[in-house]
Design an enzyme around this catalytic site. Structure first.
Site, PDB file in Angstrom:
ATOM      1  CD1 TRP A 144     -66.292 -40.084  -5.374  1.00  0.00           C
ATOM      2  CD2 TRP A 144     -67.297 -39.673  -7.433  1.00  0.00           C
ATOM      3  NE1 TRP A 144     -66.237 -41.289  -6.015  1.00  0.00           N
ATOM      4  CE2 TRP A 144     -66.886 -40.964  -7.385  1.00  0.00           C
ATOM      5  CE3 TRP A 144     -67.745 -39.111  -8.570  1.00  0.00           C
ATOM      6  CZ2 TRP A 144     -66.941 -41.856  -8.266  1.00  0.00           C
ATOM      7  CZ3 TRP A 144     -68.023 -40.017  -9.559  1.00  0.00           C
ATOM      8  CH2 TRP A 144     -67.512 -41.401  -9.502  1.00  0.00           C
ATOM      9  CG  ASP A 162     -72.048 -37.293  -3.911  1.00  0.00           C
ATOM     10  OD1 ASP A 162     -72.517 -38.487  -3.261  1.00  0.00           O
ATOM     11  OD2 ASP A 162     -71.142 -37.466  -4.485  1.00  0.00           O
ATOM     12  CE  LYS A 174     -70.074 -45.812  -4.994  1.00  0.00           C
ATOM     13  NZ  LYS A 174     -69.874 -44.562  -5.698  1.00  0.00           N
TER      14      LYS A 174
HETATM   15  C1  LIG Z   1     -69.674 -43.758  -6.368  1.00  0.00           C
HETATM   16  C2  LIG Z   1     -69.738 -42.213  -6.101  1.00  0.00           C
HETATM   17  C3  LIG Z   1     -70.592 -41.382  -7.109  1.00  0.00           C
HETATM   18  C4  LIG Z   1     -70.810 -41.813  -8.520  1.00  0.00           C
HETATM   19  O1  LIG Z   1     -71.959 -42.288  -8.610  1.00  0.00           O
HETATM   20  P1  LIG Z   1     -72.638 -42.854 -10.019  1.00  0.00           P
HETATM   21  O2  LIG Z   1     -73.922 -43.526  -9.414  1.00  0.00           O
HETATM   22  O3  LIG Z   1     -71.517 -43.826 -10.573  1.00  0.00           O
HETATM   23  O4  LIG Z   1     -72.707 -42.038 -10.717  1.00  0.00           O
HETATM   24  C5  LIG Z   1     -70.562 -39.961  -6.690  1.00  0.00           C
HETATM   25  N1  LIG Z   1     -70.338 -39.611  -5.408  1.00  0.00           N
HETATM   26  C6  LIG Z   1     -69.693 -40.251  -4.561  1.00  0.00           C
HETATM   27  C7  LIG Z   1     -69.444 -39.920  -3.316  1.00  0.00           C
HETATM   28  C8  LIG Z   1     -69.568 -41.791  -5.100  1.00  0.00           C
HETATM   29  O5  LIG Z   1     -69.136 -42.578  -4.086  1.00  0.00           O
END
Ligand SMILES: *Cc1c(COP(=O)(O)O)cnc(C)c1O
Length: 361
Positions: free
Chosen positions: A101, A171, A195
């Site tokens: 990511w 993030d 998540k």
């Molecule tokens: C799932 C995830 C993403 C991507 O998220 P989307 O909502 O599918 O764009 C980005 N960063 C992390 C750490 C993730 O676990």
């Protein structure tokens, strides 16, 4: 059959939240309409969005100079939105390459012509530990991007890097409200809701006011200043996803907040890691000090055996423990809504699987 869903995302929701959605569905707040059918310009929805923002600020214990913004387009769109909104002065950002990511964030910023300095990477160690931040040169970068929890690789920052006067952009998609931090250390948090905070379709951005309004004439749908001004309702927001996030936030508050979630998640992940570390069949490849509370990868070292295990687990209701295709093996995601008993069942199953294996070999 009772099932336990270890999916990395979209992921398990608290059973209380599912129950509440079911109750609310035909007639939201005695309106005679479902929440999917009401106007985002109604008082009914105003209350939903305001309450969600207020509850989130309370959970994060951030000062008043933060805005909670709701976007669509996933966390992935924020990999574009953050550099466009923030990288205005140096047009250069720093990034710690901790895995998939982080690399996606690097790629999206690069596509905009923004320079991305990868300060450190642990790619050559297959990301089984985190990159380190040594002295970050000051007045050089518009921000530093980190991924607090690496969903695929199973690492998490237990301590935040010190960035001096460089803003810290993070993030937190996969350990948001699941691991405790001093959230006021982040200048911007970006989070895909699916998540730990609800369902796909909603992306939460919590941003310090002094980072809003640095860029002008951005595309409206990623303009932090515009979304702050319009209370995230420049156009039709993902009404249902915001409503679900509101229920999850309320649930987290009722459970005792982020500190309590952190305590429970440590207890759950300790149970699994302790088993894996004692096992002669399984290994957890991540270095101890960098292990994630929410995503636990493990392997037997034999791909066919992993395959068999994943199959057998699903037959007894332990679902979605297949690892990400890029790393293989298994991965158990232990988000806030995964109860302790789910992890106990998983460990019992792994224990039995191992005993059977050694019985035959
Ligand atoms: C799932 C995830 C993403 C991507 O998220 P989307 O909502 O599918 O764009 C980005 N960063 C992390 C750490 C993730 O676990």
């Amino acid at each position: 059959m009772v099932v336990y869903n270890f999916s990395a995302g979209p992921a398990v929701l608290p059973t209380e939240v599912i129950k509440r959605i079911k109750e609310d569905l035909p007639s939201f707040d005695n309106s005679g309409m479902s929440v999917m059918e009401i106007s985002h310009r109604s008082n009914l929805f105003d209350e939903v969005i305001d309450q969600a923002q207020q509850d989130l600020k309370e959970l994060l214990q951030v000062p008043d100079d933060y805005h909670v913004l709701f976007f669509q387009g996933g966390c992935t769109l924020q990999f574009t939105a953050a550099p466009l909104n923030l990288a205005t002065e140096h047009k250069k950002i720093a990034l710690l390459d901790s895995g998939h990511w982080a690399d996606r964030a690097r790629d999206e910023a690069s596509r905009l012509g923004i320079e991305v300095d990868v300060i450190d990477s642990t790619k050559n160690l297959h990301y089984t530990q985190l990159p380190a931040l040594k002295d970050l040169p000051q007045d050089t970068y518009d921000y530093l991007h980190i991924t607090t929890n690496n969903t695929i690789e199973g690492t998490a920052y237990n301590r935040l890097p010190k960035t001096g006067n460089t803003p810290l952009v993070a993030d937190l998609s996969s350990n948001f409200l699941a691991q405790d931090y001093d959230f006021s250390k982040f200048d911007l948090m970006m989070v895909g809701a699916q998540k730990n905070v609800g369902i796909a379709g909603l992306t939460i951005v919590v941003v310090k006011d002094d980072l809003i309004g640095k860029a002008k004439n951005l595309p409206s749908m990623i303009d932090y200043e515009l979304f702050a001004k319009k209370n995230s309702m420049f156009n039709t927001p993902p009404v249902f996803a915001i409503y679900v996030a509101g229920l999850v936030l309320k649930w987290v508050k009722e459970q005792g907040g982020v500190k309590e979630m952190d305590r429970r998640n440590r207890k759950k992940s300790d149970l699994l890691y302790d088993f894996l570390d004692d096992s002669k069949l399984f290994t957890a490849p991540v270095m101890k000090q960098d292990r994630s509370l929410t995503n636990v990868p493990f392997v037997t070292g034999k791909p066919e055996l992993d395959q068999e295990l994943i199959q057998q687990a699903s037959e007894v209701g332990l679902l979605n423990i297949k690892g990400h295709r890029s790393v293989g093996g298994m991965r158990a995601s232990l988000y806030n809504a995964m109860p302790y008993i789910g992890v106990e069942k998983l460990v019992d199953f792994l224990n039995k699987f191992e005993k059977d294996y050694w019985g035959k070999h």
